[in-house]
Design an enzyme around this catalytic site. Structure first.
Site, PDB file in Angstrom:
ATOM      1  N   ASP A   1     -45.952  42.969   1.001  1.00  0.00           N
ATOM      2  CA  ASP A   1     -46.903  43.174   2.098  1.00  0.00           C
ATOM      3  C   ASP A   1     -46.662  44.539   2.723  1.00  0.00           C
ATOM      4  O   ASP A   1     -45.516  44.949   2.922  1.00  0.00           O
ATOM      5  CB  ASP A   1     -46.751  42.072   3.146  1.00  0.00           C
ATOM      6  CG  ASP A   1     -47.963  41.995   4.054  1.00  0.00           C
ATOM      7  OD1 ASP A   1     -49.087  42.028   3.524  1.00  0.00           O
ATOM      8  OD2 ASP A   1     -47.794  41.885   5.277  1.00  0.00           O
TER       9      ASP A   1
ATOM     10  N   HIS B   1     -53.145  49.589  13.859  1.00  0.00           N
ATOM     11  CA  HIS B   1     -52.183  48.495  14.058  1.00  0.00           C
ATOM     12  C   HIS B   1     -50.788  49.051  14.338  1.00  0.00           C
ATOM     13  O   HIS B   1     -50.103  48.602  15.267  1.00  0.00           O
ATOM     14  CB  HIS B   1     -52.162  47.602  12.822  1.00  0.00           C
ATOM     15  CG  HIS B   1     -51.101  46.555  12.840  1.00  0.00           C
ATOM     16  ND1 HIS B   1     -51.112  45.504  13.730  1.00  0.00           N
ATOM     17  CD2 HIS B   1     -49.984  46.396  12.082  1.00  0.00           C
ATOM     18  CE1 HIS B   1     -50.048  44.730  13.520  1.00  0.00           C
ATOM     19  NE2 HIS B   1     -49.351  45.261  12.526  1.00  0.00           N
TER      20      HIS B   1
ATOM     21  N   GLU C   1     -52.117  37.523  10.907  1.00  0.00           N
ATOM     22  CA  GLU C   1     -52.377  38.905  10.539  1.00  0.00           C
ATOM     23  C   GLU C   1     -53.528  38.887   9.534  1.00  0.00           C
ATOM     24  O   GLU C   1     -53.397  38.355   8.430  1.00  0.00           O
ATOM     25  CB  GLU C   1     -51.138  39.583   9.951  1.00  0.00           C
ATOM     26  CG  GLU C   1     -50.056  39.830  10.992  1.00  0.00           C
ATOM     27  CD  GLU C   1     -48.950  40.744  10.517  1.00  0.00           C
ATOM     28  OE1 GLU C   1     -48.915  41.068   9.310  1.00  0.00           O
ATOM     29  OE2 GLU C   1     -48.108  41.133  11.353  1.00  0.00           O
TER      30      GLU C   1
ATOM     31  N   GLU D   1     -55.610  40.282   6.792  1.00  0.00           N
ATOM     32  CA  GLU D   1     -55.318  41.253   5.759  1.00  0.00           C
ATOM     33  C   GLU D   1     -56.226  41.068   4.544  1.00  0.00           C
ATOM     34  O   GLU D   1     -56.959  40.083   4.432  1.00  0.00           O
ATOM     35  CB  GLU D   1     -53.851  41.140   5.299  1.00  0.00           C
ATOM     36  CG  GLU D   1     -52.828  41.307   6.425  1.00  0.00           C
ATOM     37  CD  GLU D   1     -51.417  41.450   5.903  1.00  0.00           C
ATOM     38  OE1 GLU D   1     -51.251  41.806   4.707  1.00  0.00           O
ATOM     39  OE2 GLU D   1     -50.479  41.222   6.682  1.00  0.00           O
TER      40      GLU D   1
ATOM     41  N   ASP E   1     -51.365  36.697   6.804  1.00  0.00           N
ATOM     42  CA  ASP E   1     -49.907  36.798   6.797  1.00  0.00           C
ATOM     43  C   ASP E   1     -49.380  36.195   8.103  1.00  0.00           C
ATOM     44  O   ASP E   1     -49.108  36.900   9.072  1.00  0.00           O
ATOM     45  CB  ASP E   1     -49.497  38.268   6.663  1.00  0.00           C
ATOM     46  CG  ASP E   1     -47.986  38.455   6.634  1.00  0.00           C
ATOM     47  OD1 ASP E   1     -47.285  37.538   6.199  1.00  0.00           O
ATOM     48  OD2 ASP E   1     -47.519  39.537   7.052  1.00  0.00           O
TER      49      ASP E   1
ATOM     50  N   ARG F   1     -43.544  35.612  15.647  1.00  0.00           N
ATOM     51  CA  ARG F   1     -43.132  36.860  16.285  1.00  0.00           C
ATOM     52  C   ARG F   1     -41.759  36.760  16.940  1.00  0.00           C
ATOM     53  O   ARG F   1     -41.005  37.744  16.951  1.00  0.00           O
ATOM     54  CB  ARG F   1     -44.168  37.272  17.330  1.00  0.00           C
ATOM     55  CG  ARG F   1     -45.556  37.546  16.772  1.00  0.00           C
ATOM     56  CD  ARG F   1     -45.560  38.682  15.787  1.00  0.00           C
ATOM     57  NE  ARG F   1     -46.927  38.982  15.337  1.00  0.00           N
ATOM     58  CZ  ARG F   1     -47.216  39.774  14.324  1.00  0.00           C
ATOM     59  NH1 ARG F   1     -46.236  40.341  13.633  1.00  0.00           N
ATOM     60  NH2 ARG F   1     -48.467  39.996  13.982  1.00  0.00           N
TER      61      ARG F   1
ATOM     62  N   GLN G   1     -39.202  36.786  14.154  1.00  0.00           N
ATOM     63  CA  GLN G   1     -39.223  38.120  13.563  1.00  0.00           C
ATOM     64  C   GLN G   1     -38.501  39.134  14.449  1.00  0.00           C
ATOM     65  O   GLN G   1     -37.733  39.974  13.969  1.00  0.00           O
ATOM     66  CB  GLN G   1     -40.669  38.553  13.333  1.00  0.00           C
ATOM     67  CG  GLN G   1     -40.825  39.930  12.712  1.00  0.00           C
ATOM     68  CD  GLN G   1     -42.293  40.327  12.582  1.00  0.00           C
ATOM     69  OE1 GLN G   1     -43.190  39.563  12.916  1.00  0.00           O
ATOM     70  NE2 GLN G   1     -42.531  41.532  12.099  1.00  0.00           N
TER      71      GLN G   1
ATOM     72  N   TYR H   1     -35.239  41.032  12.570  1.00  0.00           N
ATOM     73  CA  TYR H   1     -35.698  42.108  11.683  1.00  0.00           C
ATOM     74  C   TYR H   1     -34.813  43.349  11.661  1.00  0.00           C
ATOM     75  O   TYR H   1     -34.921  44.169  10.739  1.00  0.00           O
ATOM     76  CB  TYR H   1     -37.142  42.489  12.010  1.00  0.00           C
ATOM     77  CG  TYR H   1     -37.310  43.503  13.108  1.00  0.00           C
ATOM     78  CD1 TYR H   1     -37.599  44.832  12.811  1.00  0.00           C
ATOM     79  CD2 TYR H   1     -37.193  43.136  14.444  1.00  0.00           C
ATOM     80  CE1 TYR H   1     -37.772  45.772  13.806  1.00  0.00           C
ATOM     81  CE2 TYR H   1     -37.360  44.065  15.455  1.00  0.00           C
ATOM     82  CZ  TYR H   1     -37.648  45.381  15.130  1.00  0.00           C
ATOM     83  OH  TYR H   1     -37.816  46.302  16.134  1.00  0.00           O
TER      84      TYR H   1
ATOM     85  N   LYS I   1     -41.733  35.563   8.425  1.00  0.00           N
ATOM     86  CA  LYS I   1     -42.911  35.778   7.585  1.00  0.00           C
ATOM     87  C   LYS I   1     -42.983  34.839   6.386  1.00  0.00           C
ATOM     88  O   LYS I   1     -44.071  34.578   5.869  1.00  0.00           O
ATOM     89  CB  LYS I   1     -42.896  37.219   7.053  1.00  0.00           C
ATOM     90  CG  LYS I   1     -43.027  38.300   8.105  1.00  0.00           C
ATOM     91  CD  LYS I   1     -44.464  38.503   8.500  1.00  0.00           C
ATOM     92  CE  LYS I   1     -44.645  39.783   9.298  1.00  0.00           C
ATOM     93  NZ  LYS I   1     -46.053  40.050   9.618  1.00  0.00           N
TER      94      LYS I   1
ATOM     95  N   THR J   1     -48.105  32.143   3.564  1.00  0.00           N
ATOM     96  CA  THR J   1     -49.111  33.198   3.469  1.00  0.00           C
ATOM     97  C   THR J   1     -50.339  32.567   2.834  1.00  0.00           C
ATOM     98  O   THR J   1     -50.254  32.018   1.730  1.00  0.00           O
ATOM     99  CB  THR J   1     -48.626  34.373   2.605  1.00  0.00           C
ATOM    100  OG1 THR J   1     -47.418  34.902   3.145  1.00  0.00           O
ATOM    101  CG2 THR J   1     -49.678  35.463   2.528  1.00  0.00           C
TER     102      THR J   1
ATOM    103  N   GLU K   1     -51.642  42.054  19.106  1.00  0.00           N
ATOM    104  CA  GLU K   1     -52.428  43.169  19.639  1.00  0.00           C
ATOM    105  C   GLU K   1     -53.533  42.696  20.569  1.00  0.00           C
ATOM    106  O   GLU K   1     -53.769  43.292  21.626  1.00  0.00           O
ATOM    107  CB  GLU K   1     -53.041  43.960  18.494  1.00  0.00           C
ATOM    108  CG  GLU K   1     -52.046  44.601  17.542  1.00  0.00           C
ATOM    109  CD  GLU K   1     -52.753  45.036  16.276  1.00  0.00           C
ATOM    110  OE1 GLU K   1     -53.275  46.167  16.261  1.00  0.00           O
ATOM    111  OE2 GLU K   1     -52.803  44.248  15.319  1.00  0.00           O
TER     112      GLU K   1
END
Length: 403
Positions: A115, A122, A189, A191, A223, A227, A230, A234, A243, A247, A352
């Site tokens: 990914d 973004h 997400e 995508e 995806d 959060r 993550q 991360y 993640k 998916t 966002e």
């Protein structure tokens, strides 16, 4: 009305012909199908009945044999299908089934999953959210290479599959220690996924001009992202459990040949690119795709991200993914990264859209910062086609269930 007489302007008319895999209700047998309107053609059975040389590619329980056959075969099969649906209609009429009478499955066996992070809008939004005092919201490498991560192919699921809320470690900045439990900041997400057909040899990079020799088509992709998990995990190696739990991809793979009228130039390049990524050269794959995506939560549209704004193209992503000699395999899937446009109503994630929870969305059934159990997320999209007709992309639907 026969199934092949689709209404004029139908986004799933004979100009489109996306591929999937289905089984009839009450049967466990899977086979390749091609969508036309609100019906699906049993392409394998039709090929056998017509004594087609492509029966060995279509009378299969997965798209992988067709994917591996290569670009010449992809074009030949598409021409044959178009002919069957225009001049041999009566011979194949019995092989159509209403979509309501079939079960759609994951259309191909996923090999590797990668990914990317290809939308400048973004990336800048995320940078402003988490690094508000930084001189530049982009990381120093962002304009020089397509950033990506390796995901988990075993948790790629077809549209309609429930998504179980994941659990993991999370730690807010003010917490003294991490805690374990279900994610409370579950996100989406929006995508686009690209499906690799022809493999490549290990140690041999795939150049920009070879994109269409290896990539069969595209699909919508969600995806899903925890959060809070993550954010804690991360550093320093990037996304992992936040993640890898799921998916979602659409049940229909749209061949690149159906999207010729949707090809567009990418945004203006602001930094000089190294030769293997330089898409201004004569041998480079020209540009991106004009795909109009819609994101809905519980049937209410919350965003309409434009794919044409993506800074890094699918050809550049493929070139970067293999420049170190990494090989491609039939069934490889790579995601574009979150698609976000320049306007507030074009952002492709709740992170966002709500500015990390600061500005809740007002939905008919209440406010949302992140996803609640029972929420149904639907991604849909279309692209410009010949003569002004739209090319429909198969939707991606996922419902959140408690873990």
């Amino acid at each position: 009305m026969p199934p092949f007489d689709v209404s004029e302007g139908d986004p799933f008319g004979p100009h489109n012909l996306p591929y999937g895999v289905f089984s009839r209700v009450g049967s466990a047998e899977r086979t390749v199908g091609v969508r036309l309107g609100d019906h699906v053609l049993d392409a394998g059975a039709a090929a056998l009945a017509l004594d087609s040389p492509y029966a060995s590619l279509l009378a299969r329980p997965s798209l992988n044999p067709l994917l591996a056959a290569g670009r010449t075969a992809w074009s030949d099969v598409r021409r044959a299908l178009t002919a069957w649906m225009t001049v041999r209609q009566e011979e194949i009429a019995g092989f159509f089934h209403p979509l309501s009478a079939v079960t759609l499955h994951l259309p191909f066996e996923v090999a590797d999953y990668v990914d990317f992070y290809a939308s400048e809008n973004h990336a800048r939004n995320v940078g402003q959210i988490f690094r508000p005092d930084a001189a530049d919201s982009l990381t120093p490498n962002w304009k020089h290479l397509p950033i990506g991560y390796h995901g988990r192919s075993g948790t790629v699921v077809v549209s309609g599959t429930d998504v179980v809320r994941p659990s993991g470690q999370r730690k807010a900045p003010t917490d003294p220690a991490p805690v374990f439990g279900p994610s409370v900041r579950l996100d989406i997400e929006a995508e686009v996924g690209f499906v690799v057909g022809v493999p490549s040899a290990m140690g041999t990079p795939v150049g920009l001009g070879e994109f269409r020799e290896h990539v069969f088509g595209l699909c919508l992709l969600n995806d899903w992202s925890a959060r809070d998990v993550q954010a804690w995990e991360y550093v320093p190696l990037g996304p992992f459990l936040g993640k890898s739990f799921a998916t979602s991809v659409s049940a229909w793979i749209t061949p690149l040949d159906a999207l010729e009228h949707a090809r567009v130039a990418p945004p203006r390049r602001t930094h000089a690119l190294l030769p293997y990524l330089d898409d201004a050269g004569p041998d480079a794959e020209p540009g991106g795709y004009d795909l109009r995506i819609s994101v809905a939560i519980n049937g209410h549209v919350v965003s309409e991200p434009p794919f044409s704004t993506m800074y890094w193209t699918a050809a550049q992503q493929l070139a970067h993914m293999t420049v170190n000699g990494a090989s491609l395999r039939t069934g490889d899937l790579y995601g574009s990264g979150t698609v976000s446009g320049p306007e507030a109503g074009q952002r492709g994630s709740l992170l966002e859209l709500t500015w990390n929870g600061r500005d809740p969305l007002e939905l008919p059934d209440g406010k949302r910062t992140f996803l609640e159990d029972g929420d149904v997320v639907t991604l849909s999209a279309w692209a410009p086609g010949p003569g002004g007709v739209r090319v429909g992309l198969g939707e991606v639907v996922g419902r959140i269930v408690a873990g």
